[in-house]
Design an enzyme around this catalytic site. Structure first.
Site, PDB file in Angstrom:
ATOM      1  N   ASP A  67     -16.715  66.613  27.169  1.00  0.00           N
ATOM      2  CA  ASP A  67     -16.089  65.745  27.896  1.00  0.00           C
ATOM      3  C   ASP A  67     -15.084  64.593  27.394  1.00  0.00           C
ATOM      4  OD1 ASP A  67     -17.829  64.794  31.105  1.00  0.00           O
ATOM      5  OD2 ASP A  67     -18.334  66.142  29.504  1.00  0.00           O
ATOM      6  N   LEU A  68     -15.397  64.139  25.947  1.00  0.00           N
ATOM      7  CA  LEU A  68     -14.470  63.256  25.352  1.00  0.00           C
ATOM      8  C   LEU A  68     -13.414  64.029  24.578  1.00  0.00           C
ATOM      9  CD1 LEU A  68     -17.364  61.307  23.314  1.00  0.00           C
ATOM     10  CD2 LEU A  68     -15.978  60.462  25.208  1.00  0.00           C
TER      11      LEU A  68
END
Length: 873
Positions: A680-681
């Protein structure tokens, strides 16, 4: 107070007999004498006889420390006898006190004098043999002194490593004899030619060429140059000067004059200081020939103060801030070893005070910057911690660990010291800028100190004796009430976070007008982590972000940590990615909500979306249609596998499919996913970059665009060297714990004798050799090259664990730092977050705290208010 520009240099002179100038160094560096005037009114251990009983007159011997005015004998008033170290009126008996002491000591006594916990700040610059004796074709000698590289922006290391030819700014002796012809210097293994370079400036630029051309200029100087000992020694450099006109800790080449206060230290004395609990920090200021430049003007206004190159190191700045924040700071002095260290330390304050966020280079303090600034800005000048933190943030914003600045700072009576507390310095020439600096430290007392040194046969100037001076309290900068209130807090990594952060009024202010994205409007239709993290980044950079949440709120509002109360308001997970936003609740399945959203999009610049497959069409938010309706809109969307794939993307699945779980396992063990939602990051970073590029493109074209990012593509792009090891070298990476496929040792944790685990990251043969010295390991020949270490991984790791297990983590990390070996302790999460606090990496407001996202921005803590409550507008 008189402005230093109007000081008369004739008021700062004294009679210095030639006999008091030390032409040569002592045989033992630390056997030099030390005039100790650092602590006034302190108890001094004495060996002289005390006075007779109550009320009787006693002799009051001076003893080891010397006698001071108004002392007492053991039983009565002392008459002021002389002991091993000098005399004064009303001498002290054993254990007596004095009001204004001068103690005659030896430099080797320093570990017994200094307070444990104090810090020695020293200049690690290295003197280069910069004096060249060249000859004209007639045989006449011309002396050249190489001052600094002329080919800007070359650093010293690069300039000294140039081969074949190089240009330098020089000083020339017998310059009138040098016309336009080439100068020559020949030895058995070198032929050096020097020619003038035409220049409109006053500086003399010299072009050097040499054979053999493969030699570096540093090699040339080592073969043909001489140490540039000061002219007042009235002799040419000799063999002894090669070693003794150099501190034992000299490291960074670039000076043409030694930081002479450091010449008294020895490795043995360094060890004794360590054992006594005296800390040390190092900096680099390359000392120029201007330090010898006499003041010929009547007042300082007419003197051209010399400028020198100062290395600005982030780690030093962090260490200084941490020291300034110690609770007992007033009892733990920062002691500058030499005037160059003092000038450097105070220059760092003025660099920070002058620094603006958008500056492309660090400012250079001028001679009278402090005095003019205090007149102009007064109490609005930053306190020392804030000034240093400004530089730290500026460096971090540019991903710099080190930069350089120039300083021409003149420290003279009238100066208010921001950082320094004490000074170790030799005795300086009459009428010099260095004597002005001493007068700024101790005031008019300088005359008594120098008179004492002359009467007691101290040796003067570069090879002479030294003094330990305390900066007069009246000459120190004093924190105002308002500055104390606004003081920056830097906590120690060992402190446990036991209290909740408080709300700063600054944290609720709107983004400042000069924020990078001020005026940009963002609509966020994203949940969980990747999209909201992108929105928080934009908010921290100054954009106004409106988060649109479904009636139940972002799902992560209810994702509570163990023990956290599930109130559905602001969970810890939600606080990871939602600072700086407003929140509106809309049910986009309803037509009126879609109409309200379109009204918001009329003024929006950026739309963030992370819908499940099919939801964009259901809500009437297909990107192609939106761009036709809002042609300047920039749309950033995140999916799991792309727009055409109906699967929902989950971080754990993406980690598995992209190979991370396979690579992240232990050797021959099962794989593990990363402990954070790294995919996600990574996707959030990709989306940020795309949006920023789209904003730049819109400035040129006027049109928005659709930026598409998927979790799977972001993950695959991050395989980096693991992928190329296979694609290029045909090597299929396998799980190997914390090890590295290309480097040994790199990433492996080793346990020290105190149970602390330390990770080593040795990326070069030089670093490995230094590690072997640190651990006293006799490395076989096959270990000394990177390829050999890969083949002998198991044996190296076994040897390292055995050696590391015999050292404490403190000793190992300190040794690695001094040898420039990358190493760090394995921190727990609380310890890591204390580090985040120390580095200004946390948002703190309303009893909440979370890591910052836009780590390069000075204004971050004041841009992002706390995460919004549900339905808050």
């Amino acid at each position: 107070m008189q402005h230093p520009a109007d000081l008369k240099i004739s008021d700062f002179t004294y009679e210095l007999p030639d006999a008091r100038i030390a032409a040569y160094p002592l045989a033992d560096r630390s056997s030099s004498r030390l005039l100790d005037a650092a602590v006034e009114g302190a108890t001094v251990k004495g060996t002289g006889a005390g006075g007779a009983g109550d009320g009787g007159a006693g002799a009051g011997g001076a003893g080891d420390g010397g006698a001071g005015a108004g002392g007492t004998g053991a039983g009565g008033t002392g008459a002021g006898g002389a002991g091993d170290g000098g005399a004064g009126a009303g001498g002290t008996g054993a254990g007596g006190t004095g009001a204004d002491r001068i103690h005659d000591r030896f430099f080797s006594e320093l570990p017994m004098i200094l307070v444990p916990g104090s810090i020695l700040l020293y200049n690690n610059t290295k003197v280069i043999p910069a004096r060249l004796y060249m000859h004209r074709p007639t045989g006449a000698r011309v002396e050249l002194l190489c001052l600094n590289p002329a080919q800007q922006p070359l650093g010293w290391d690069e300039a000294l490593s140039r081969t074949g030819s190089s240009r330098w700014i020089c000083m020339a002796g017998n310059a009138r004899r040098w016309r336009d012809e080439a100068l020559m210097l020949e030895t058995s293994d070198l032929r050096l030619t020097a020619r003038k370079v035409p220049s409109d400036g006053q500086a003399l630029t010299v072009h050097f060429e040499w054979e053999p051309a493969e030699l570096s200029f540093s090699d040339v100087l080592m073969r043909a140059g001489q140490m540039p000992i000061p002219p007042y020694l009235k002799r040419e450099a000799e063999a002894i000067d090669q070693q003794r006109y150099q501190t034992h800790y000299a490291q960074n080449a670039g000076s043409v004059a030694a930081p002479t206060a450091g010449l008294h230290f020895t490795p043995e004395l360094w060890s004794q200081l360590d054992a006594a609990g005296i800390g040390r920090m190092e900096l680099t200021l390359h000392v120029g020939a201007g330090t010898f430049k006499p003041v010929t003007a009547d007042t300082m206004r007419g003197h051209d103060m010399h400028s020198e190159v100062l290395r600005v190191d982030k780690q030093l700045l962090l260490g200084l801030v941490k020291h300034l924040q110690k609770p007992n700071r007033e009892q733990l002095p920062l002691i500058c070893v030499g005037t160059t260290s003092l000038r450097s330390l105070e220059s760092l304050y003025w660099i920070g005070a002058l620094l603006q966020e958008k500056d492309t280079s660090l400012p250079s303090p001028k001679a009278f910057t402090p005095y003019d600034s205090e007149i102009q800005w007064g109490s609005s000048l930053p306190d020392p911690e804030e000034a240093l933190m400004r530089i730290i943030h500026w460096l971090e914003a540019r991903n710099l660990e080190v930069d350089q600045a120039h300083t021409a700072l003149m420290i003279a009576p009238g100066y208010h010291f921001r950082l320094a507390d004490q000074l170790i310095t030799n005795f300086h020439q009459p009428g010099s800028t260095l004597l002005l600096l001493v007068a700024a430290v101790v005031g008019e007392r300088w005359r008594a100190l120098y008179q004492h040194a002359l009467q007691h046969e101290y040796r003067f100037l570069s090879y002479g004796d030294s003094s330990l001076l305390r900066i007069h309290p009246d000459h120190k900068w004093k924190r105002t009430v308002s500055q104390e209130k606004d003081r920056i807090t830097i906590t120690s990594p060992t402190t446990s976070p036991t209290t909740s952060p408080t709300t700063s009024p600054e944290s609720h202010k709107p983004p400042p007008m000069n924020a990078p994205l001020h005026g940009i409007q963002v609509i966020e239709l994203a949940t969980v982590l990747a999209g909201p993290a992108t929105g928080q980044f934009l908010a921290e950079a100054g954009a106004q972000v409106t988060k649109i949440e479904p009636p139940g709120g972002d799902i992560t509002r209810s994702w509570c940590a163990p023990g956290e109360h599930p109130d559905g308001q602001r969970s810890a997970y939600f606080c990871a990615a939602n600072w700086g936003k407003k929140s509106l609740v809309m049910d986009l399945a309803q037509g009126h909500a879609q109409t309200e959203l379109r009204a918001l999009l009329q003024n929006a610049d950026i739309l963030l979306m992370s819908f499940k497959p099919g939801d964009a069409q259901k809500f009437g938010l297909l990107p192609g249609e939106l761009l036709r309706e809002y042609p300047r809109l920039i749309i950033g969307s995140i999916t799991g596998y792309g727009e055409e794939d109906s699967r929902t993307g989950y971080d754990a699945i993406i980690q598995a499919e992209a190979g991370f779980v396979h690579l992240n396992g232990m050797r021959r063990g099962e794989g593990h996913k990363m402990p954070v939602a790294l995919m996600d990051l990574l996707a959030a970073h990709q989306l940020k970059e795309g949006i920023l590029l789209a904003l730049l493109a819109r400035e040129k074209s006027g049109s928005g665009q659709w930026i598409r990012v998927s979790l799977i593509d972001s993950a695959l792009s991050a395989l980096a060297n693991q992928a190329t090891n296979y694609l290029i070298a045909g090597y299929e990476p396998q799980a190997m714990g914390s090890g590295h496929p290309n480097i040994v040792p790199y990433g492996q944790a080793y346990t020290c004798s105190d149970g602390v685990r330390v990770v080593l990251a040795v990326g070069s043969d030089k670093q490995f050799a230094q590690l072997m010295h640190q651990l006293n390991i006799n490395a076989p020949e096959e270990w000394r090259q990177a390829a050999g270490r890969i083949q002998n991984r198991a044996a190296i790791e076994e040897a390292l664990q055995a050696a590391v297990g015999g050292q404490s983590s403190e000793d190992l990390l300190a040794g690695c730092m001094s040898r420039q070996i990358p190493a760090g302790r394995v921190n727990t999460l609380p310890q890591a977050l204390e580090l985040a606090k120390e580095r200004g990496m946390l948002h703190q407001a309303d009893g909440l705290s979370a890591p910052r996202t836009a780590v390069f921005l000075d204004e971050n803590p004041r841009i992002a208010p706390p995460p919004p409550l549900p339905k808050a507008d």
